[in-house]
Design an enzyme around this catalytic site. Structure first.
Site, PDB file in Angstrom:
ATOM      1  N   GLY A  71       3.208  -6.554  -6.190  1.00  0.00           N
ATOM      2  CA  GLY A  71       4.550  -5.951  -5.797  1.00  0.00           C
ATOM      3  C   GLY A  71       4.283  -5.100  -4.932  1.00  0.00           C
ATOM      4  O   GLY A  71       3.242  -4.988  -5.061  1.00  0.00           O
ATOM      5  N   GLY A 122       6.661  -1.592  -2.855  1.00  0.00           N
ATOM      6  CA  GLY A 122       7.492  -0.654  -2.567  1.00  0.00           C
ATOM      7  C   GLY A 122       7.378   0.554  -1.243  1.00  0.00           C
ATOM      8  O   GLY A 122       6.375   0.073  -0.194  1.00  0.00           O
ATOM      9  N   GLY A 173       4.081   2.369  -2.545  1.00  0.00           N
ATOM     10  CA  GLY A 173       3.352   1.911  -2.874  1.00  0.00           C
ATOM     11  C   GLY A 173       3.077   0.831  -3.315  1.00  0.00           C
ATOM     12  O   GLY A 173       3.752  -0.174  -2.587  1.00  0.00           O
ATOM     13  N   VAL A 192       1.118  -2.445  -5.965  1.00  0.00           N
ATOM     14  CA  VAL A 192       0.447  -2.541  -7.471  1.00  0.00           C
ATOM     15  C   VAL A 192      -0.093  -3.170  -7.547  1.00  0.00           C
ATOM     16  O   VAL A 192      -0.026  -4.764  -6.964  1.00  0.00           O
ATOM     17  CB  VAL A 192       1.869  -3.078  -8.330  1.00  0.00           C
ATOM     18  CG1 VAL A 192       1.213  -2.453  -9.461  1.00  0.00           C
ATOM     19  CG2 VAL A 192       2.848  -1.151  -8.400  1.00  0.00           C
ATOM     20  N   LYS A 249      -1.239   1.262  -8.901  1.00  0.00           N
ATOM     21  CA  LYS A 249      -0.209   1.951  -8.095  1.00  0.00           C
ATOM     22  C   LYS A 249      -1.409   2.530  -7.168  1.00  0.00           C
ATOM     23  O   LYS A 249      -2.145   3.080  -7.330  1.00  0.00           O
ATOM     24  CB  LYS A 249       0.362   2.219  -8.545  1.00  0.00           C
ATOM     25  CG  LYS A 249       1.696   2.260  -7.426  1.00  0.00           C
ATOM     26  CD  LYS A 249       2.910   3.268  -7.641  1.00  0.00           C
ATOM     27  CE  LYS A 249       4.230   3.436  -6.774  1.00  0.00           C
ATOM     28  NZ  LYS A 249       5.331   4.061  -7.441  1.00  0.00           N
ATOM     29  N   ASP A 306      15.906   5.385  -9.969  1.00  0.00           N
ATOM     30  CA  ASP A 306      15.792   4.224  -9.520  1.00  0.00           C
ATOM     31  C   ASP A 306      15.715   2.670  -9.867  1.00  0.00           C
ATOM     32  O   ASP A 306      15.349   2.455  -9.977  1.00  0.00           O
ATOM     33  CB  ASP A 306      14.011   3.633  -8.373  1.00  0.00           C
ATOM     34  CG  ASP A 306      14.076   3.122  -6.682  1.00  0.00           C
ATOM     35  OD1 ASP A 306      15.198   2.667  -6.834  1.00  0.00           O
ATOM     36  OD2 ASP A 306      12.605   2.801  -6.476  1.00  0.00           O
TER      37      ASP A 306
END
Length: 368
Positions: free
Chosen positions: A29, A31, A34, A36, A51, A157
């Site tokens: 994934g 964001g 960063g 991962v 990450k 978050d």
């Protein structure tokens, strides 16, 4: 993306020699700060999640310098041993050697699926979450939040994408095959065995005596009303608001956020259109808000419509007590994680004929 651009991105994302013990596998994934990856730790002989934090920003990610890396690592480390929190293993800050060097946070590998993906899968298979399932998920997440807040950590978050599922079906000690392979997120999930873990600590903050908290500028449909109004007067109840949003999403069965919007203004309109504006206007910090922030509130917000959204046929009165307590727009009246866990909804459940019938069907109906 052009081939040259792809090659440039791959070169920029290359791991330094300090990360030689880890064999990179597929991306899990990404964001804003960063990305991962799944990786094999050749020394500890197990699968981990890593990450990568960008030190240059040339790859479309927000730049993370030593202070940002240290903050995230410190918050994760403070949560060591909490079952419902992704566990930190170690941090490699290549930025110490190079001004634009990337940094890497190594964590326990949890699983192949996050809560958003699981909710969407359930929508596709037309299998709504029962109230008992929602209660089980929320209990784990609130216990994680309670312990996290006890260590002075604010997540900031909380959202389904940052909740990972561990159903115990993956062998962490089996070395993954080499080559680019997609993470398998289509297989069966053993719902009654899933452990839900909070991750995604990129925005987290550690509270301290006399320490002023920064304004949260990156807002989502899971941001608490006081954050949407750009207040710096907030505490750990911004996280319980996010958990309340997750609870609402699970109950709604749409797979999407109840407060989704294209802009902060749209999100605010949806939030106050459902929970009303009475609560936030009673908040002691409301008077200190800038006039232009107050003007963004819907003029006809009024009272809460949350019960209308989740009537008794969808959610029991005990369950609604928790939901409405988490989605209280006045942060001073909003439930903390510890307070929410004390509510009767999380107590020992009485087993009527309906629950007895459902228990008899376990193992008869296929688990999806």
């Amino acid at each position: 993306m052009a081939p040259s651009a792809r090659r440039l991105r791959q070169k920029e994302a290359a791991w330094p020699r300090s990360m030689a013990r880890y064999e990179q596998r597929e991306k899990l994934g990404a964001g804003i700060n960063g990305e991962v990856f799944k990786a094999w730790d050749t020394q500890d002989k197990l699968i981990v999640a890593i990450k990568r934090l960008s030190g240059s920003g040339n790859d479309g990610l927000i730049i993370s310098g030593i202070p940002e890396v240290a903050r995230e690592s410190m918050c994760l480390s403070a949560c060591r041993g909490i079952p419902s929190i992704v566990q930190h293993r170690r941090t490699y800050a290549d930025a110490y050697q190079s001004e634009n060097g990337d940094s890497f946070i190594v964590m326990d590998y949890v699983g192949r699926l996050n809560l958003r993906g699981y909710m969407q899968r359930r929508v596709t298979r037309r299998r709504r979450f029962s109230e008992a399932e929602v209660r089980r998920i929320m209990k784990q997440l609130l216990e994680g939040a309670k312990a996290m807040h006890g260590q002075g950590v604010l997540h900031l978050d909380i959202k389904p994408e940052n909740v990972l599922l561990d159903d115990g079906t993956e062998d962490r000690k089996e070395r993954p095959k080499k080559g680019a392979i997609e993470a398998d997120v289509r297989g069966e999930v053993k719902g009654d065995r899933v452990v839900y873990k909070i991750g995604g600590f990129g925005m987290s903050q550690k509270k301290g005596p006399g320490k002023s908290l920064p304004e949260v500028t990156i807002l989502t449909p899971y941001s608490a009303p006081e954050l949407l109004l750009h207040s710096r007067e907030y505490d750990d109840r911004v996280d319980t608001w996010g958990l309340g949003c997750i609870m609402a999403d699970l109950l709604s069965g749409t797979g999407a956020s109840m407060f989704d919007g294209e802009s902060d203004i749209e999100i605010m309109a949806k939030v106050f259109g459902i929970v009303g504006t009475e609560g936030i206007k009673d908040w002691s910090g409301y008077s200190a808000l800038a006039a232009d922030r107050k003007s963004k509130l819907p003029g006809d917000g009024g009272i809460s419509r949350l019960r209308h959204k989740f009537p008794s046929r969808k959610l029991s009165s005990a369950g609604f007590e928790v939901l409405s307590g988490l989605l209280e727009s006045n942060p001073e009246k909003r439930l903390t994680a510890a307070e929410a866990l004390q509510k009767p909804w999380f107590g020992k459940q009485r087993r009527g004929f309906g629950s007895f019938f459902k228990s008899c069907m376990v193992g008869v109906l296929p688990e999806i």
